[in-house]
Design an enzyme around this catalytic site. Structure first.
Site, mmCIF file in Angstrom:
data_model
loop_
_atom_site.group_PDB
_atom_site.id
_atom_site.type_symbol
_atom_site.label_atom_id
_atom_site.label_comp_id
_atom_site.label_asym_id
_atom_site.label_seq_id
_atom_site.Cartn_x
_atom_site.Cartn_y
_atom_site.Cartn_z
ATOM 1 N N ASN A 152 -10.976 -1.104 -0.247
ATOM 2 C CA ASN A 152 -9.121 -0.375 -0.251
ATOM 3 C C ASN A 152 -8.033 -1.231 -1.560
ATOM 4 O O ASN A 152 -8.358 -1.738 -1.601
ATOM 5 C CB ASN A 152 -7.924 -1.334 1.377
ATOM 6 C CG ASN A 152 -6.977 -1.451 1.226
ATOM 7 O OD1 ASN A 152 -6.302 -1.336 0.377
ATOM 8 N ND2 ASN A 152 -6.233 -2.391 2.441
ATOM 9 N N CYS A 176 1.147 -0.946 -0.390
ATOM 10 C CA CYS A 176 -0.089 0.152 -0.114
ATOM 11 C C CYS A 176 0.960 1.281 -0.089
ATOM 12 O O CYS A 176 0.555 2.431 0.011
ATOM 13 C CB CYS A 176 -0.869 -0.004 1.346
ATOM 14 S SG CYS A 176 -1.704 -1.515 1.271
ATOM 15 N N HIS A 199 -3.310 6.457 2.329
ATOM 16 C CA HIS A 199 -3.891 5.614 1.844
ATOM 17 C C HIS A 199 -5.412 4.861 2.716
ATOM 18 O O HIS A 199 -5.459 5.280 3.763
ATOM 19 C CB HIS A 199 -2.781 4.188 1.889
ATOM 20 C CG HIS A 199 -2.672 3.069 1.880
ATOM 21 N ND1 HIS A 199 -3.888 2.734 0.202
ATOM 22 C CD2 HIS A 199 -3.036 1.717 2.931
ATOM 23 C CE1 HIS A 199 -4.128 1.791 0.783
ATOM 24 N NE2 HIS A 199 -3.856 0.554 2.458
#
Ligand code: ACO
Length: 348
Positions: A305, A128, A275
């Site tokens: 996500n 990420c 993120h």
């Protein structure tokens, strides 16, 4: 010398999957997912769509914008993107869900798809934090050689194909998508990438991993994969609580370190783009740092996500939505598998 973001693009597959859709498949519900993560929906790629397909779409949107076209006509967009592509010197693509293991890189497949015939191409796996690492890598590659002027930086994931549907605490978290930016080296400019912080704590490598398929636990000829057996399948496995604690620490420490190192006053930062892993992580960091939550851009409700893609998708959404003004001071902050963390300071 300045490395400016001159264009952005994004792409998500057409299939939008709501929490209620997921609740038809597994034992969960919209209320639990929203209250524990902030997620309302995600986009899932079809059977024939791989990461390079979404990455190429996002790249074409960014290249077309670089060439001056932001309309919705696909033929016009493709024409503009094809015109801009040969000027790209390097493609850096962040992903943990590559089309293929090892080789070829997804970046090389994208290079071919978009006609960036003069570009080198490689992938970066920093989960990420991948886009943050990739921006700094691309800027370094441009800076080190006077003849290189333009880079394409892409974050992409198709995590829906790596989800363990028997683990309800992780399968509800992830979505598919891609975001891209075009970087250009300018002789003098007040805008551009100012500073990046890149960190890792490899001692936490087992907290978040895709265990099978590499050289540690390779697949064997004839092996039958049981999706219910997390240790034997090729799915994302995560110790949610460990990653949650790391994430809150990482986002807080990264923001503090970026402020201290660059001598920036937090009030001068226009937007923090974190993120998009879990809105509770961002809320906890906002509280600890006493930074108003409104300073953090959040779109996790829509996309879930998307790992390496979440920050460039957010950048494009903000850019096309008119939220980014010339001179804005932007901070990105990421954390994820590896364990990795980091951030960029950018003047828009
Ligand atoms: N629906 C309904 N109930 C659920 C679900 C679900 N989808 N998932 C778990 N539960 C239940 C559990 O069974 C448990 O029930 P019990 O108390 O009766 O045993 C209860 O909810 C609590 O479970 P936990 O796993 O402790 O839930 P938690 O509050 O820790 O939330 C979560 C789980 C959302 C995964 C959280 O730990 C988290 O956000 N972790 C960090 C994830 C992250 O940020 N990853 C970022 C990096 S990953 C990357 O970006 C590639």
């Amino acid at each position: 010398m300045a490395i400016e973001i001159v264009a952005t693009g994004r792409a998500v597959p057409p299939n939008r999957v709501t929490n209620d859709d997921i609740a038809e498949k597994i034992d969960t519900n919209d209320e639990w997912i929203r209250s524990h993560t902030g997620i309302g929906s995600r986009y899932f790629a079809g059977e024939n769509t791989a990461s390079s397909d979404l990455a190429a779409e996002a790249a074409k949107n960014a290249l077309a914008m670089a060439a001056g076209y932001t309309g919705g006509d696909i033929a016009e967009r493709d024409r503009a993107a094809a015109e801009a592509a040969p000027a790209i010197d390097i493609i850096i693509l962040a992903t943990v869900s590559a089309d293929y293991y090892g080789t070829p890189s997804t970046a090389c497949i994208v290079q071919d798809k978009i006609g960036a015939v003069n570009a080198g191409a490689m992938d970066i796996a920093a989960a990420c934090t991948g886009f943050i690492y990739s921006l700094e890598t691309a800027a370094g590659i441009l800076n080190i050689n006077a003849r290189r002027k333009k880079a394409l930086v892409i974050g992409v994931e198709v995590l829906s194909k790596l989800i363990n549907w028997n683990d309800r605490s992780t399968c509800v978290l992830f979505g598919d998508g891609a975001g891209a930016v075009v970087l250009e080296k300018k002789d003098s400019s007040d805008s551009g990438l100012q500073f990046s912080l890149l960190s890792a704590d490899g001692s936490g490598n087992e907290s978040l991993m895709i265990k099978r398929g590499g050289t540690r636990y390779p697949f064997k000829n004839g092996e039958v994969i049981d999706a219910a057996d997390a240790d034997r399948s090729i799915c994302v496995g995560m110790n949610g609580q460990e990653v949650y604690n790391f994430a809150v620490r990482a986002i807080t420490d990264t923001i503090n370190a970026l402020i201290k190192t660059t001598n920036i006053n937090i009030d001068d930062i226009t937007h923090i783009i974190p993120h998009q892993a879990n809105s509770r992580i961002v809320q906890a960091a906002s509280k600890r740092l006493q930074i108003p939550i409104e300073k953090f851009f959040l779109n996790i409700e829509e996309y879930a996500n998307t790992s390496s893609a979440s920050i460039p998708i957010a950048l494009d959404e903000m850019n096309r939505g008119g939220k980014l003004k010339k001179g804005d001071l932007i901070m990105t902050v990421g954390f994820g598998g590896g364990l990795t963390s980091g951030g960029n300071i950018i003047i828009w």
